[in-house]
Design a protein around this motif. Structure first.
Motif, PDB file in Angstrom:
ATOM      1  N   HIS A 101       3.297  -3.005  -6.731  1.00 34.47           N
ATOM      2  CA  HIS A 101       2.960  -3.725  -7.961  1.00 34.47           C
ATOM      3  C   HIS A 101       1.570  -3.292  -8.412  1.00 34.47           C
ATOM      4  CE1 HIS A 101       2.144  -6.833 -10.865  1.00 34.47           C
ATOM      5  NE2 HIS A 101       3.354  -7.339 -10.708  1.00 34.47           N
ATOM      6  N   ARG A 143       9.032 -12.399 -14.522  1.00 37.55           N
ATOM      7  CA  ARG A 143       9.463 -11.072 -14.065  1.00 37.55           C
ATOM      8  C   ARG A 143      10.961 -10.903 -14.264  1.00 37.55           C
ATOM      9  NH1 ARG A 143       5.729 -11.147  -8.602  1.00 37.55           N
ATOM     10  NH2 ARG A 143       3.788 -10.570  -9.651  1.00 37.55           N
ATOM     11  N   GLU A 187       7.268   0.233  -7.854  1.00 38.44           N
ATOM     12  CA  GLU A 187       8.472  -0.569  -8.055  1.00 38.44           C
ATOM     13  C   GLU A 187       8.415  -1.448  -9.298  1.00 38.44           C
ATOM     14  OE1 GLU A 187       8.440  -2.787  -4.482  1.00 38.44           O
ATOM     15  OE2 GLU A 187       8.802  -1.050  -3.179  1.00 38.44           O
ATOM     16  N   VAL A 188       7.223  -1.713  -9.798  1.00 39.96           N
ATOM     17  CA  VAL A 188       7.033  -2.679 -10.877  1.00 39.96           C
ATOM     18  C   VAL A 188       6.250  -2.050 -12.015  1.00 39.96           C
ATOM     19  CG1 VAL A 188       6.103  -4.952 -11.502  1.00 39.96           C
ATOM     20  CG2 VAL A 188       7.037  -4.579  -9.202  1.00 39.96           C
ATOM     21  N   GLU A 239       4.091  -3.339 -15.380  1.00 42.07           N
ATOM     22  CA  GLU A 239       3.463  -4.556 -15.893  1.00 42.07           C
ATOM     23  C   GLU A 239       2.899  -4.297 -17.283  1.00 42.07           C
ATOM     24  OE1 GLU A 239       0.353  -7.959 -14.269  1.00 42.07           O
ATOM     25  OE2 GLU A 239       0.125  -5.899 -13.556  1.00 42.07           O
ATOM     26  N   SER A 267      11.287   2.014 -12.526  1.00 41.50           N
ATOM     27  CA  SER A 267      10.830   0.715 -12.038  1.00 41.50           C
ATOM     28  C   SER A 267      12.020  -0.215 -11.781  1.00 41.50           C
ATOM     29  CB  SER A 267       9.886   0.061 -13.047  1.00 41.50           C
ATOM     30  OG  SER A 267       8.661   0.755 -13.103  1.00 41.50           O
ATOM     31  N   VAL A 290      11.426  -3.663 -11.481  1.00 37.31           N
ATOM     32  CA  VAL A 290      11.055  -4.964 -12.040  1.00 37.31           C
ATOM     33  C   VAL A 290      10.095  -4.747 -13.195  1.00 37.31           C
ATOM     34  CG1 VAL A 290       9.894  -7.173 -11.574  1.00 37.31           C
ATOM     35  CG2 VAL A 290      11.351  -6.136  -9.815  1.00 37.31           C
ATOM     36  N   ASP A 301       7.218  -6.846 -15.221  1.00 38.90           N
ATOM     37  CA  ASP A 301       6.369  -8.030 -15.154  1.00 38.90           C
ATOM     38  C   ASP A 301       5.782  -8.294 -16.530  1.00 38.90           C
ATOM     39  OD1 ASP A 301       4.422  -9.992 -14.657  1.00 38.90           O
ATOM     40  OD2 ASP A 301       4.035  -9.230 -12.637  1.00 38.90           O
TER      41      ASP A 301
END
Length: 342
Positions: free
Chosen positions: A23, A134, A231-232, A234, A266, A268, A270
């Motif tokens: 993240h 999320r 992985e994320v 934002e 990605s 996820v 956010d």
């Protein structure tokens, strides 16, 4: 455990070179960003095992101004940082050191922005009124589109009808991004971060940070910053001009943000923090985002943690006054004010 040590600028630069984390909020590149972009002294508390292995860390920044005082925060501008370890004993040791550092720096309070509560006798107050929104992402853009509710797809199509130009970039899009962002912050009654902060993010995060700008002809009307982790993805900052919101430009832009995250691989997306059941909460929920805990914990040495909140009674009149200022003036005086607000 062998030791907990406090490390400063030179070590932070070396640590930050490690690059992507799962993240982006937990990426140590935020430390040189805050040093350069907001002139905040930064600290890294590191817990090491008897064999020298890093088993926990707590990044911190000193937010200081003559107007508001001094605060030790993990981390300003970032939604979630705080204690980074799975061991409660190590977490307590890191917080012990942070409490001592807050006293050494004569701070009003220590603020830890986390996704979970850590038990410690010095942490006597907390804010849990907001949550992190999320959304799990599919593996393809087609699957993303098919997974949206029919109403959301209709709103995106409405945003597509005017033929707005959507551009991606980095430093080449910084000026139009900042023009929209500063205008929107003025409308909200909030002092705007300086352009230098966003330039520092682009510099230190490299290809892991990019800007999306939507234009009506040559006029920028919506813009967002994306930061990618392993992985994320934002979105720390996003804005749209109020006059264009009826055209659903915001829906158009967020569709492109989500599609970009999928293209980057990605898992996820956010959307950031929101007050539960508030307008931004509902906006994010319609895309498929779900609430996750946001726990900001405090060790208070002087005063109250509520005094710096926008909804504090003493700040409401200042917010209304700020909304009446010309945008150019807020761009001049805003950055020096907001850098002192934790």
């Amino acid at each position: 455990m062998e030791s907990i040590s406090v490390s400063c600028e030179a070590k932070l630069e070396r640590s930050a070179s490690a690059g992507l984390t799962g993240h982006p909020s937990y990426d140590l590149r935020w430390l040189p960003v805050l040093e350069r972009g907001l002139s905040h002294p930064t600290y890294l508390l590191t817990a090491s095992s008897a064999h020298g292995q890093v088993v926990g860390r707590l990044p911190l920044a000193l937010v200081a101004s003559r107007l508001f005082g001094r605060f030790l925060v993990s981390l300003p501008y970032v939604n979630a940082a705080g204690v980074q370890t799975s061991d409660p004993t190590i977490a307590r040791r890191l917080i012990d050191e942070a409490v001592l550092l807050a006293a050494e720096l004569d701070c009003r309070y220590l603020e830890l922005r986390q996704e979970f509560a850590v038990e410690h006798p010095a942490l006597t107050a907390a804010r849990t009124d907001k949550c992190l929104m999320r959304m799990p992402l599919p593996s393809t853009v087609d699957a993303l589109w098919d997974g949206l509710k029919a109403k959301v797809r209709s709103q995106v199509r409405k945003g597509q009808r005017p033929g707005y130009d959507v551009r991606w970039g980095r430093h080449d899009q910084l000026d139009p991004f900042y023009a929209v962002f500063a205008h929107n912050m003025r409308d909200l009654g909030t002092p705007v971060f300086g352009r230098r902060l966003f330039a520092a993010i682009l510099d230190h995060f490299g290809a892991d940070a990019e800007l999306c700008v939507v234009r009506d002809g040559q006029r920028p009307i919506a813009a967002a910053l994306l930061v990618h982790g392993r992985e994320v993805t934002e979105v720390p900052s996003a804005s749209a001009l109020a006059a264009y919101r009826p055209t659903n430009v915001n829906m158009l832009m967020y569709w492109h943000l989500l599609a970009r995250a999928v293209e980057r691989g990605s898992q996820v997306f956010d959307f950031g923090r929101s007050t539960r059941d508030g307008n931004t909460f509902q906006f994010k929920k319609q895309w498929g985002a779900e609430p996750h805990p946001s726990v900001w914990q405090y060790h208070i040495r002087h005063g109250s943690m509520d005094a710096m909140r926008p909804d504090h009674a003493g700040n409401r009149r200042l917010i209304e006054l700020w909304k009446r200022l010309p945008v150019w003036l807020t761009r001049v005086v805003g950055p020096s004010i907001v850098r002192g607000i934790p």
